[in-house]
Design a protein around this motif. Structure first.
Motif, mmCIF file in Angstrom:
data_model
loop_
_atom_site.group_PDB
_atom_site.id
_atom_site.type_symbol
_atom_site.label_atom_id
_atom_site.label_comp_id
_atom_site.label_asym_id
_atom_site.label_seq_id
_atom_site.Cartn_x
_atom_site.Cartn_y
_atom_site.Cartn_z
ATOM 1 N N LEU A 46 27.731 -5.570 -4.017
ATOM 2 C CA LEU A 46 26.589 -5.736 -4.910
ATOM 3 C C LEU A 46 26.808 -4.920 -6.174
ATOM 4 C CD1 LEU A 46 25.434 -6.736 -2.172
ATOM 5 C CD2 LEU A 46 23.314 -5.548 -2.732
ATOM 6 N N LEU A 47 26.577 -5.552 -7.312
ATOM 7 C CA LEU A 47 26.572 -4.873 -8.608
ATOM 8 C C LEU A 47 25.116 -4.659 -9.013
ATOM 9 C CD1 LEU A 47 29.203 -7.055 -10.536
ATOM 10 C CD2 LEU A 47 29.612 -5.253 -8.839
ATOM 11 N N LEU A 48 24.749 -3.440 -9.338
ATOM 12 C CA LEU A 48 23.370 -3.112 -9.680
ATOM 13 C C LEU A 48 23.274 -2.678 -11.133
ATOM 14 C CD1 LEU A 48 23.419 -2.996 -6.535
ATOM 15 C CD2 LEU A 48 21.759 -1.151 -6.684
ATOM 16 N N ASN A 49 22.245 -3.157 -11.824
ATOM 17 C CA ASN A 49 22.019 -2.869 -13.243
ATOM 18 C C ASN A 49 23.255 -3.288 -14.015
ATOM 19 O OD1 ASN A 49 21.606 -1.807 -15.818
ATOM 20 N ND2 ASN A 49 20.570 0.011 -15.063
ATOM 21 N N VAL A 50 23.350 -4.560 -14.284
ATOM 22 C CA VAL A 50 24.596 -5.128 -14.789
ATOM 23 C C VAL A 50 24.532 -5.453 -16.288
ATOM 24 C CG1 VAL A 50 25.150 -6.120 -12.546
ATOM 25 C CG2 VAL A 50 23.941 -7.512 -14.233
ATOM 26 N N SER A 51 25.711 -5.580 -16.847
ATOM 27 C CA SER A 51 25.905 -6.174 -18.155
ATOM 28 C C SER A 51 26.827 -7.363 -17.955
ATOM 29 C CB SER A 51 26.532 -5.165 -19.116
ATOM 30 O OG SER A 51 26.889 -5.788 -20.335
ATOM 31 N N GLU A 52 26.449 -8.511 -18.504
ATOM 32 C CA GLU A 52 27.237 -9.731 -18.325
ATOM 33 C C GLU A 52 27.585 -10.302 -19.692
ATOM 34 O OE1 GLU A 52 25.181 -12.374 -15.703
ATOM 35 O OE2 GLU A 52 25.032 -10.891 -14.100
ATOM 36 N N GLY A 53 28.870 -10.312 -20.010
ATOM 37 C CA GLY A 53 29.316 -10.800 -21.309
ATOM 38 C C GLY A 53 28.721 -10.028 -22.468
ATOM 39 N N GLY A 54 28.465 -8.740 -22.260
ATOM 40 C CA GLY A 54 27.915 -7.897 -23.310
ATOM 41 C C GLY A 54 26.406 -7.841 -23.347
ATOM 42 N N TYR A 59 17.768 -5.053 -14.643
ATOM 43 C CA TYR A 59 16.996 -5.324 -13.429
ATOM 44 C C TYR A 59 17.743 -6.264 -12.481
ATOM 45 C CZ TYR A 59 16.009 -9.100 -16.715
ATOM 46 O OH TYR A 59 16.147 -10.107 -17.652
ATOM 47 N N ARG A 60 19.006 -6.577 -12.737
ATOM 48 C CA ARG A 60 19.737 -7.584 -11.955
ATOM 49 C C ARG A 60 20.612 -6.974 -10.864
ATOM 50 N NH1 ARG A 60 22.163 -12.716 -14.856
ATOM 51 N NH2 ARG A 60 19.890 -13.103 -14.707
ATOM 52 N N ILE A 61 20.639 -7.666 -9.721
ATOM 53 C CA ILE A 61 21.590 -7.413 -8.643
ATOM 54 C C ILE A 61 22.465 -8.651 -8.527
ATOM 55 C CG2 ILE A 61 21.882 -6.930 -6.183
ATOM 56 C CD1 ILE A 61 18.975 -5.901 -6.189
ATOM 57 N N ARG A 62 23.763 -8.482 -8.630
ATOM 58 C CA ARG A 62 24.703 -9.598 -8.497
ATOM 59 C C ARG A 62 25.640 -9.310 -7.335
ATOM 60 N NH1 ARG A 62 26.415 -14.051 -10.941
ATOM 61 N NH2 ARG A 62 25.048 -13.810 -12.761
ATOM 62 N N GLU A 88 14.197 -0.035 -15.122
ATOM 63 C CA GLU A 88 15.556 -0.461 -14.818
ATOM 64 C C GLU A 88 16.049 0.109 -13.492
ATOM 65 O OE1 GLU A 88 18.797 2.390 -16.827
ATOM 66 O OE2 GLU A 88 17.642 1.231 -18.277
ATOM 67 N N ILE A 89 17.022 -0.576 -12.897
ATOM 68 C CA ILE A 89 17.636 -0.119 -11.663
ATOM 69 C C ILE A 89 18.477 1.124 -11.952
ATOM 70 C CG2 ILE A 89 19.306 -0.685 -9.853
ATOM 71 C CD1 ILE A 89 18.467 -3.624 -10.164
ATOM 72 N N VAL A 90 18.348 2.123 -11.072
ATOM 73 C CA VAL A 90 19.149 3.342 -11.201
ATOM 74 C C VAL A 90 20.260 3.376 -10.158
ATOM 75 C CG1 VAL A 90 19.093 5.868 -11.226
ATOM 76 C CG2 VAL A 90 17.120 4.569 -12.062
ATOM 77 N N ALA A 91 19.940 3.038 -8.899
ATOM 78 C CA ALA A 91 20.937 3.111 -7.826
ATOM 79 C C ALA A 91 20.414 2.393 -6.586
ATOM 80 C CB ALA A 91 21.264 4.565 -7.493
ATOM 81 N N GLY A 92 21.320 2.176 -5.653
ATOM 82 C CA GLY A 92 20.957 1.603 -4.362
ATOM 83 C C GLY A 92 21.655 2.354 -3.248
ATOM 84 N N LYS A 93 21.049 2.354 -2.051
ATOM 85 C CA LYS A 93 21.663 3.021 -0.903
ATOM 86 C C LYS A 93 21.140 2.388 0.378
ATOM 87 C CE LYS A 93 23.077 7.144 -1.334
ATOM 88 N NZ LYS A 93 24.512 6.928 -1.011
ATOM 89 N N ASP A 94 22.040 2.298 1.370
ATOM 90 C CA ASP A 94 21.685 1.685 2.645
ATOM 91 C C ASP A 94 20.703 2.565 3.414
ATOM 92 O OD1 ASP A 94 23.522 3.258 4.982
ATOM 93 O OD2 ASP A 94 24.229 3.413 2.923
ATOM 94 N N MET A 95 19.894 1.905 4.255
ATOM 95 C CA MET A 95 18.985 2.601 5.153
ATOM 96 C C MET A 95 18.671 1.698 6.336
ATOM 97 S SD MET A 95 15.130 4.182 4.585
ATOM 98 C CE MET A 95 15.583 5.659 3.692
#
Length: 244
Positions: A46-54, A59-62, A88-95
């Motif tokens: 999973l990519l969190l807080n992304v930039s796509e093509g600049g 807010y996206r998870i890919r 905006e998304i800062v980070a993710g972690k399993d639980m």
């Protein structure tokens, strides 16, 4: 790590991989992506807080295709936008079988469902979030983190303050010492042999020059300064804050 790849991202440069050779290489088919954080969940990167093509999409998870970190445009690859809150998304972690996605002022729960959606997300909490990506760490079955107004344990449903009134006021009060403009550089680490979690944060510097240590058995705090740069512990002074 995923499928013998060590995958690296800093949110600015191309996502890289390392296979054990002498050099890094671009993660295939992801060269137009940038990501602030990476999470491996079930068989997906999973990519969190992304930039796509600049274009920044904070807010996206890919995610990639099933079990293939280098396929992003076919199979089960897809994305999900957590855009019902503007932070905006800062980070993710399993639980425990789920991934918690922390934004600056809200938290979402990501659950694997399989085809056709692959993942669904629901908002767990709004009004509190994560201040610095590197302060989010596992602590037993919970998460330890630096919030926007205190230091917390989050159990997946609610926050519990671990910064007693003295520590909370020292950090976030009217005369709080934190350099809030550089708070994103704060970090945390668990030192199990000492029953402590260390929290480094910038106070009188643009870099972490302050280390607070929380003894999670005694429910007490101690403080050390840090020499910058180099993060070498300094014996300038050491003070303990007792109580929960």
């Amino acid at each position: 790590t995923m499928n013998d790849l060590w995958i690296i991202s800093n949110g600015v440069d191309k996502i890289s991989k390392w296979t054990g050779s002498s050099t890094l290489a671009d993660l295939a088919n992801a060269t137009t992506y940038r990501a602030k954080d990476l999470v491996v969940f079930f068989s997906y990167l999973l990519l969190l807080n992304v930039s796509e093509g600049g274009t920044s999409i904070p807010y996206r998870i890919r995610w990639c295709d099933t079990d293939d970190a280098e396929t992003w445009a076919s199979g089960n690859a897809g994305y999900l936008d957590l855009d019902d809150t503007s932070d905006e998304i800062v980070a993710g972690k399993d639980m425990v079988g789920r991934t918690l996605v922390y934004k600056t002022e809200s938290i979402y729960e990501l659950i694997y469902t399989g085809s056709p959606n692959i993942f669904i997300a629901s908002k767990v909490l709004e009004g509190k979030g994560l201040a610095a990506q590197k302060t989010l760490i596992n602590h037993d079955a919970d998460h330890f983190l630096l919030g926007q107004d205190d230091v917390y344990i989050f159990d997946g449903r609610q926050f519990t303050s671990v910064g007693n009134p003295q520590v909370r006021d020292y950090l976030f009060g009217p005369a709080g010492v934190l350099n809030t403009a550089m708070l994103r550089r704060a970090w945390a680490m668990k030192v199990k042999e000492r029953n402590e979690i260390w929290l480094g944060a910038p106070s009188m510097s643009d870099f972490p020059d302050l280390c607070l240590k929380w003894n999670y058995q005694e429910k007490s705090w101690s403080k050390r300064s840090i020499v910058v740069p180099g993060f070498t512990a300094s014996a300038a002074w050491d003070r303990t804050y007792g109580g929960g």
